[in-house]
Design a protein around this motif. Structure first.
Motif, short mmCIF file in Angstrom:
data_model
loop_
_atom_site.label_atom_id
_atom_site.label_comp_id
_atom_site.label_asym_id
_atom_site.label_seq_id
_atom_site.Cartn_x
_atom_site.Cartn_y
_atom_site.Cartn_z
N LEU A 133 20.09 -32.33 8.85
CA LEU A 133 19.90 -31.84 7.49
C LEU A 133 20.61 -32.79 6.52
CD1 LEU A 133 20.44 -27.97 7.70
CD2 LEU A 133 18.32 -29.16 7.17
N ILE A 134 19.93 -33.14 5.45
CA ILE A 134 20.51 -33.98 4.40
C ILE A 134 20.63 -33.12 3.15
CG2 ILE A 134 20.26 -36.08 3.03
CD1 ILE A 134 18.43 -37.16 5.27
N VAL A 135 21.84 -32.67 2.85
CA VAL A 135 22.05 -31.77 1.72
C VAL A 135 22.15 -32.61 0.45
CG1 VAL A 135 23.49 -29.96 0.73
CG2 VAL A 135 23.20 -30.11 3.22
N SER A 136 21.14 -32.48 -0.38
CA SER A 136 21.05 -33.31 -1.59
C SER A 136 20.13 -32.63 -2.60
CB SER A 136 20.52 -34.70 -1.25
OG SER A 136 20.27 -35.46 -2.42
N ASP A 137 20.45 -32.78 -3.87
CA ASP A 137 19.58 -32.25 -4.91
C ASP A 137 18.39 -33.15 -5.18
OD1 ASP A 137 21.10 -29.96 -5.36
OD2 ASP A 137 22.37 -30.95 -6.85
N ASP A 138 18.44 -34.36 -4.67
CA ASP A 138 17.39 -35.34 -4.94
C ASP A 138 16.83 -35.91 -3.65
OD1 ASP A 138 17.71 -35.33 -7.85
OD2 ASP A 138 19.63 -36.32 -7.45
N ILE A 139 15.55 -36.26 -3.69
CA ILE A 139 14.90 -36.97 -2.60
C ILE A 139 14.73 -38.42 -3.06
CG2 ILE A 139 12.84 -37.13 -1.15
CD1 ILE A 139 12.41 -34.14 -1.72
N PRO A 140 15.31 -39.38 -2.38
CA PRO A 140 15.25 -40.77 -2.83
C PRO A 140 13.82 -41.25 -3.03
CG PRO A 140 16.83 -40.54 -1.05
CD PRO A 140 16.10 -39.23 -1.15
N GLU A 141 13.62 -42.05 -4.06
CA GLU A 141 12.30 -42.62 -4.32
C GLU A 141 11.84 -43.42 -3.11
OE1 GLU A 141 8.89 -43.08 -6.41
OE2 GLU A 141 10.64 -41.93 -7.07
N GLY A 142 10.60 -43.25 -2.74
CA GLY A 142 10.06 -43.98 -1.60
C GLY A 142 10.21 -43.27 -0.28
N THR A 143 10.88 -42.10 -0.27
CA THR A 143 11.03 -41.34 0.96
C THR A 143 9.66 -40.91 1.48
OG1 THR A 143 13.22 -40.52 0.35
CG2 THR A 143 11.99 -39.25 2.01
N GLU A 144 9.39 -41.17 2.74
CA GLU A 144 8.12 -40.77 3.33
C GLU A 144 8.22 -39.32 3.80
OE1 GLU A 144 7.36 -43.71 6.38
OE2 GLU A 144 6.16 -44.89 4.96
#
Length: 268
Positions: A133-144
């Motif tokens: 699990l990656i706890v983050s408010d954002d999904i990095p640009e370019g994430t597939e």
């Protein structure tokens, strides 16, 4: 033969370890020359080490979007950037909390994670453990993005299907929440059954040499498709209706009994 096993509710009870009988049965299968594959809605990095340690020849992951055989990835389907942006925008517009599967892990905000866990504790009586699990408010640009799960207070699954018809497939969740609260959003034309076919094509084998075991709505296609489709005793009623045989529940040695049932027919 090639055996395909869902994880949650099939190999192991929700929130618990796999019964010793299930572990022993899968390992014996492989010693006897059969292949054992996972067939799960989890991505490869979401599967717990304790499951991998049972021993498998690969698997159908992310409900058919990610496929591995003997350690080699033979197929992966990811959303286009337009598909990813559309589905995330749709979920935001509905107030859905999301868990977003990617190759690196599953992105989820801290608020969404606690919301999901609280609903699991209330309605299912336990939480489901996920690796990576990656706890983050954002999904990095370019994430597939491979697949997305949404959680909400009350929005009918059929309404989500209607909203997304022609763009995505929406599958009832298989972790114990009511369908009005959680679902899986996958790319059109991808199921566990299509994943099985890709493995068979890679191996040069036929569907007549397959058995599939499951308990939930995202197992329906593969249980219908396999030569032997087995529903666990704890399975949803719609899965039981399409199964060729119903095993006892997962916590009553159901997987071991189901495997023995299939092999008894194959040997006769």
């Amino acid at each position: 033969m090639n055996f395909f096993f869902d994880i949650d509710g099939t190999i192991l009870p929700f929130g618990r370890s796999a019964p010793d009988s299930a572990v022993a049965a899968i390992r014996k299968l492989r010693r006897d020359g059969h292949r054992a594959f996972l067939a799960t809605g989890r991505s490869p990095v979401e599967v717990l080490d304790s499951v991998y340690e049972i021993g498998f020849d690969g698997g159908v992951f992310s409900a058919g979007a990610d496929i591995i055989v003997n350690g080699k990835q033979i197929y992966r389907a990811v959303m286009t950037s337009a598909e990813r942006d559309y589905i995330l925008s749709y979920c935001r517009s509905k107030g859905f909390r999301v868990l977003v599967q990617s190759e690196k892990g599953t992105y989820v905000s801290e608020e969404a994670l606690e919301f999901w866990r609280s609903k699991m504790r209330k309605y299912a009586g336990q939480e489901v453990s996920l690796s990576s699990l990656i706890v983050s408010d954002d999904i990095p640009e370019g994430t597939e993005v491979i697949k997305l799960l949404y959680v909400t207070d009350n929005y009918a699954l059929e309404d989500v299907r209607k909203d997304l018809q022609g763009r995505f497939s929406v599958v009832d969740n298989t972790v114990g929440l009511p369908s009005r609260m959680m679902g899986e959003i996958v790319m059109n034309g991808i199921t566990k059954a299509t994943g099985i076919d890709r493995i068979l094509e890679y191996l040069g084998e036929d569907i007549s040499e397959t058995a599939a075991f499951g308990d939930g709505a995202n197992d329906i296609e593969m249980v219908e498709h396999a030569a032997f489709g087995i529903a666990m005793g704890n399975a949803s009623e719609d899965l039981k209706e399409v199964a060729s045989w119903i095993a006892p529940p997962v916590d009553q040695d159901g997987l071991d009994i189901g495997i023995k049932h299939v092999l008894s027919i194959v040997k006769t």
